[in-house]
Design an enzyme around this catalytic site. Structure first.
Site, short mmCIF file in Angstrom:
data_model
loop_
_atom_site.label_atom_id
_atom_site.label_comp_id
_atom_site.label_asym_id
_atom_site.label_seq_id
_atom_site.Cartn_x
_atom_site.Cartn_y
_atom_site.Cartn_z
N SER A 106 -60.05 69.31 117.46
CA SER A 106 -58.10 69.36 118.45
C SER A 106 -57.50 70.77 118.63
O SER A 106 -58.53 72.13 119.09
CB SER A 106 -57.46 68.88 117.76
OG SER A 106 -56.50 68.43 118.29
N ASP A 149 -60.73 60.33 124.80
CA ASP A 149 -59.52 60.75 123.54
C ASP A 149 -58.59 60.69 123.92
O ASP A 149 -58.30 61.33 126.05
CB ASP A 149 -60.21 62.77 123.74
CG ASP A 149 -59.52 62.32 122.23
OD1 ASP A 149 -59.13 63.06 122.19
OD2 ASP A 149 -61.01 63.72 121.28
N HIS A 178 -59.91 59.96 119.03
CA HIS A 178 -59.76 61.28 118.66
C HIS A 178 -61.03 62.42 118.04
O HIS A 178 -60.86 62.08 117.06
CB HIS A 178 -58.29 61.87 118.42
CG HIS A 178 -57.79 63.34 118.79
ND1 HIS A 178 -58.38 63.86 119.62
CD2 HIS A 178 -57.45 64.12 117.78
CE1 HIS A 178 -57.91 65.13 119.16
NE2 HIS A 178 -57.21 65.12 118.29
#
Length: 528
Positions: free
Chosen positions: A242, A470, A498
């Protein structure tokens, strides 16, 4: 109120001191490291590894420091404290008032097999605790073959939890902040929302004035190079998820000659300005919700009913509107479930498809007058403890993001003008995420970064991983970052949720494990 852990993803510009540092450190550093053997014997300290000419003279004391390891209180893990300059333009010396403490943790390579060095991991955020992530997951949950060959290492970036944490509001103040209406219907509600953002920003300035100007991603990337040296590694091997992909890409752009094996999973696009990133992410959550809606409609008791995703989305919007007018009890009299907390709870569950059954149950209960389930999801997202205190995740998140890039909007009028495009991107979440983008408009410290492509020219191959549906880091960001990086190679997971590594795809895991253990990057464009 902030309905995304990546409310504002950011690009960065290198300050003058950063250009000097990058220009002087493109070569790999020399030196050796006292290492743990495959039997697990552990050195008590690790010596810094940095060729004297590789860094400016003012930074050499930091690069030459030794880490003294101690027991963490968590079986199998050791902790240490690293010194870094608070301000790289005025570094001072380690331990002086001009330095900052960075908390570090590791689990030494278990063996068997030849040790490959350290593997630094970052869970994202910004604001996520690397040490918490290491101890709860990466240090014990990464593939055994990886943990056998690498010391598993992480750190709390500056401003996060154990490393001079940014603090902004008390627990009761955060409770009130998270309940403010994030979809204002009139000027009066807009004024309340603006006042809430201003109070949040003022609280950060009051409680965290010393550190607030110095928590950019560039600062954290420079810290990571000092960490690499202190660990005794000539090159950095790293897995970032991320926001951790932005941190890793920033490191690679600053220190391309010191890139070892880098995996950037759930990639961000540093070339896009805040407004575009926020709108992209809004569309990402809509895509994730529609995947949830399709699955929900197949279940015997979907609280949103059956039918096409548009109809399901409309029912959720109607429920949100009811909560906006009349919150439902949640079990906490001071925090009934209103639209803001409910939206956060739904978004929290969209990060991982394994949470979809919990989301269905929570929505069913809320629609029947019990908001406890959605409130629990929102609390987990905000990292609110049972005693009413909050981790500093959301404070650090805002502090880093607002320093890394200028605000998305100049004020409420600009949000109003952009609302149609956000609502087009997501009929469900568009309005709330547009208004949430005001979070940096009133920030007390001017941004030091801006959107720009990161190229990392001359770096070793860097694996960029993107998931097609995502919610938080849309797939096109991974495509863009892989294209920007001089040595980027794109690995695609066709799926939901994710990030991709360690989430059930043998194809993804095999490709990344092979790269980490053997140095063989997957072919660019590989799809799983």
């Amino acid at each position: 109120m902030d309905t995304s852990r990546l409310l504002r993803t950011t690009g960065t510009v290198i300050a003058a001191a950063g250009l000097l540092l990058a220009g002087c450190t493109s070569e790999g550093s020399g030196g050796t490291r006292a290492s743990a053997s495959s039997s697990g014997n552990t050195p008590k300290s690790t010596a810094g590894t940095a060729a004297p000419g590789a860094v400016p003279a003012a930074l050499r004391p930091y690069y030459g420091q030794k880490l003294s390891w101690r027991d963490c209180g968590v079986p199998g893990f050791q902790c240490s404290t690293m010194k870094a300059p608070l301000d790289y333009a005025n570094p001072g010396t380690p331990g002086s008032a001009q330095s900052i403490d960075i908390a570090v943790a590791r689990r030494v390579a278990t063996g068997p097999g030849k040790r490959l060095g350290s593997l630094v991991v970052n869970p994202g955020g910004p604001g996520g605790s690397g040490i918490g992530y290491l101890q709860a997951y990466a240090g014990i949950g990464y593939p055994a073959a990886v943990r056998a060959r690498y010391d598993m290492v992480s750190f709390d970036p500056r401003g996060v939890e154990r490393s001079s944490p940014v603090e902004c509001l008390s627990g009761p103040e955060m409770d009130r902040f998270t309940q403010v209406d994030q979809t204002p219907d009139d000027k009066a509600e807009q004024a309340l929302l603006v006042a809430a953002f201003k109070k949040f920003a003022a609280g950060c300035k009051t409680r965290s004035q010393r550190v607030l100007p110095h928590v950019s991603t560039v600062d954290a990337a420079r810290d990571m190079d000092i960490l690499r040296a202190a660990l005794g590694d000539e090159k950095l091997s790293y897995v970032g998820a991320s926001y951790g992909t932005f941190l890793g890409a920033t490191y690679a752009d600053l220190f391309p000659g010191r890139v070892g094996r880098l995996v950037l999973d759930g990639a961000m696009d540093p070339s896009r300005p805040a407004l575009e990133l926020n709108r992209d992410q809004t569309a990402g959550f809509e895509t994730a919700f529609r995947s949830f809606a399709k699955d929900c409609a197949k279940q015997p008791e979907c609280p949103l009913g059956s039918g096409d995703p548009d109809a399901v989305a409309q029912r959720l919007n109607e429920f949100f509107r009811k909560l906006d007018a009349q919150p439902v009890p949640s079990g906490d009299p001071a925090r009934p479930l209103g639209e803001s907390l409910a939206t956060t709870g739904v978004i929290a569950a969209l990060y991982d498809e394994s949470a979809w059954p919990q989301l269905r149950e929570a929505l069913t209960s809320a629609m029947n007058g019990d908001g406890a389930g959605l409130l629990a999801l929102a609390d987990s997202y905000y990292e609110r403890e049972a005693d009413g205190t909050y981790a500093n995740l959301m404070f650090a998140n805002a502090a880093v993001n607002c320093l890394d890039q200028p605000p998305a909007f100049s004020g409420p009028e600009a949000v109003q003008a952009a609302l149609p495009s956000f609502e087009k991107a997501s009929p469900v979440f568009g309005a709330g995420l547009a208004w949430a983008s005001l979070n940096c408009t009133y920030w007390p410290v001017k941004a030091t970064g801006s959107a720009r492509a990161l190229e990392a020219k001359g770096a070793a191959p860097i694996v960029v991983v993107g998931t097609t549906r995502d919610p938080a880091t849309p797939y096109k960001w991974a495509q863009s970052l892989a294209g920007q990086l001089d040595s980027g190679t794109l690995l695609t997971y066709d799926g939901d949720g994710h990030t991709a590594y360690g989430r059930g795809s043998d194809c993804i895991d095999t490709a990344i494990n092979t790269y980490l253990l053997e140095g063989k990057a997957p072919k660019d464009g590989t799809k799983c």
